[in-house]
Design a protein around this motif. Sequence first.
Motif, PDB file in Angstrom:
ATOM      1  N   MET A   1       0.840  -1.181   0.000  1.00  0.00           N
ATOM      2  CA  MET A   1       0.000   0.000   0.000  1.00  0.00           C
ATOM      3  C   MET A   1       0.887   1.247   0.000  1.00  0.00           C
ATOM      4  O   MET A   1       1.958   1.259   0.587  1.00  0.00           O
ATOM      5  N   LYS A   2       0.410   2.293  -0.644  1.00  0.00           N
ATOM      6  CA  LYS A   2       1.193   3.519  -0.799  1.00  0.00           C
ATOM      7  C   LYS A   2       1.229   4.349   0.485  1.00  0.00           C
ATOM      8  O   LYS A   2       0.374   4.226   1.360  1.00  0.00           O
ATOM      9  N   THR A   3       2.209   5.247   0.512  1.00  0.00           N
ATOM     10  CA  THR A   3       2.294   6.225   1.597  1.00  0.00           C
ATOM     11  C   THR A   3       1.499   7.476   1.183  1.00  0.00           C
ATOM     12  O   THR A   3       1.168   7.662   0.005  1.00  0.00           O
ATOM     13  N   LEU A   4       1.244   8.329   2.155  1.00  0.00           N
ATOM     14  CA  LEU A   4       0.527   9.568   1.852  1.00  0.00           C
ATOM     15  C   LEU A   4       1.341  10.442   0.903  1.00  0.00           C
ATOM     16  O   LEU A   4       0.775  11.109   0.038  1.00  0.00           O
ATOM     17  N   ASP A  45       1.673  32.836   8.735  1.00  0.00           N
ATOM     18  CA  ASP A  45       3.139  32.872   8.809  1.00  0.00           C
ATOM     19  C   ASP A  45       3.760  31.543   8.385  1.00  0.00           C
ATOM     20  O   ASP A  45       4.689  31.044   9.014  1.00  0.00           O
ATOM     21  N   GLY A  46       3.199  30.947   7.333  1.00  0.00           N
ATOM     22  CA  GLY A  46       3.738  29.710   6.790  1.00  0.00           C
ATOM     23  C   GLY A  46       3.390  28.446   7.555  1.00  0.00           C
ATOM     24  O   GLY A  46       3.847  27.367   7.210  1.00  0.00           O
ATOM     25  N   GLU A  47       2.578  28.568   8.596  1.00  0.00           N
ATOM     26  CA  GLU A  47       2.252  27.414   9.430  1.00  0.00           C
ATOM     27  C   GLU A  47       0.753  27.118   9.401  1.00  0.00           C
ATOM     28  O   GLU A  47      -0.081  28.027   9.415  1.00  0.00           O
ATOM     29  N   LEU A  48       0.416  25.837   9.375  1.00  0.00           N
ATOM     30  CA  LEU A  48      -0.973  25.406   9.407  1.00  0.00           C
ATOM     31  C   LEU A  48      -1.564  25.708  10.780  1.00  0.00           C
ATOM     32  O   LEU A  48      -1.074  25.214  11.792  1.00  0.00           O
ATOM     33  N   VAL A  49      -2.617  26.538  10.816  1.00  0.00           N
ATOM     34  CA  VAL A  49      -3.253  26.887  12.086  1.00  0.00           C
ATOM     35  C   VAL A  49      -4.695  26.390  12.168  1.00  0.00           C
ATOM     36  O   VAL A  49      -5.329  26.472  13.216  1.00  0.00           O
ATOM     37  N   THR A  83      -3.587  15.634  11.646  1.00  0.00           N
ATOM     38  CA  THR A  83      -2.731  15.581  10.462  1.00  0.00           C
ATOM     39  C   THR A  83      -2.158  14.184  10.254  1.00  0.00           C
ATOM     40  O   THR A  83      -2.176  13.354  11.157  1.00  0.00           O
ATOM     41  N   GLY A  84      -1.651  13.969   9.059  1.00  0.00           N
ATOM     42  CA  GLY A  84      -0.935  12.750   8.736  1.00  0.00           C
ATOM     43  C   GLY A  84       0.510  13.086   8.417  1.00  0.00           C
ATOM     44  O   GLY A  84       0.832  14.247   8.142  1.00  0.00           O
ATOM     45  N   LYS A  85       1.344  12.074   8.449  1.00  0.00           N
ATOM     46  CA  LYS A  85       2.762  12.243   8.098  1.00  0.00           C
ATOM     47  C   LYS A  85       2.984  11.659   6.703  1.00  0.00           C
ATOM     48  O   LYS A  85       2.278  10.740   6.294  1.00  0.00           O
ATOM     49  N   VAL A 107      -1.299  16.734   5.250  1.00  0.00           N
ATOM     50  CA  VAL A 107      -0.075  15.944   5.418  1.00  0.00           C
ATOM     51  C   VAL A 107       1.024  16.936   5.788  1.00  0.00           C
ATOM     52  O   VAL A 107       1.292  17.879   5.036  1.00  0.00           O
ATOM     53  N   VAL A 108       1.620  16.711   6.971  1.00  0.00           N
ATOM     54  CA  VAL A 108       2.569  17.671   7.537  1.00  0.00           C
ATOM     55  C   VAL A 108       3.864  16.963   7.914  1.00  0.00           C
ATOM     56  O   VAL A 108       3.842  15.854   8.431  1.00  0.00           O
ATOM     57  N   GLU A 109       4.977  17.658   7.637  1.00  0.00           N
ATOM     58  CA  GLU A 109       6.292  17.154   8.042  1.00  0.00           C
ATOM     59  C   GLU A 109       7.091  18.325   8.600  1.00  0.00           C
ATOM     60  O   GLU A 109       7.247  19.342   7.922  1.00  0.00           O
ATOM     61  N   GLN A 110       7.549  18.187   9.840  1.00  0.00           N
ATOM     62  CA  GLN A 110       8.327  19.225  10.516  1.00  0.00           C
ATOM     63  C   GLN A 110       7.643  20.590  10.431  1.00  0.00           C
ATOM     64  O   GLN A 110       8.220  21.584  10.000  1.00  0.00           O
TER      65      GLN A 110
END
Length: 143
Positions: A1-4, A45-49, A83-85, A107-110
Amino acid sequence: MKTLQQVLAHKTHQGIISIAPNRPVYDALIILAEYQIGALAVIKDGELVGIFSERDYAREVILKGRSSKTTTVSEVMTSKVITGKPDDLVESAMSTMLEKRIRHLPVVEQNKMLGMLSIGDILKETIHYQQTLIAQLESYIHS
């Protein structure tokens, strides 16, 4: 199965469709209609709120008699975002979305949002995976 991450890579639209939290809900509705989507990432400011969805509009604006031209997105958005990674599997994302009763998964990373997947994206990938698996099993049985 695939990743996000793999599913995001095959989506047809480019970029993250988002809105700032201080914009009127009316502007968010225009963007939703223009892109024919059900939810927007709310970015500050570039961040998901948060996330603003059609569901937020129906429950927090229409049912409460608010005006979409004077109410800001931050007043009605969902701020506790699930969120998902990128390396999460589609199967895991589907379980999370069903369990939490959500239709959109950023989908969020760092702390950086990579994209948004809908329950439709996840379902489409799951069906494709199952069809491929069935074809492989049929091929194995017939050989």
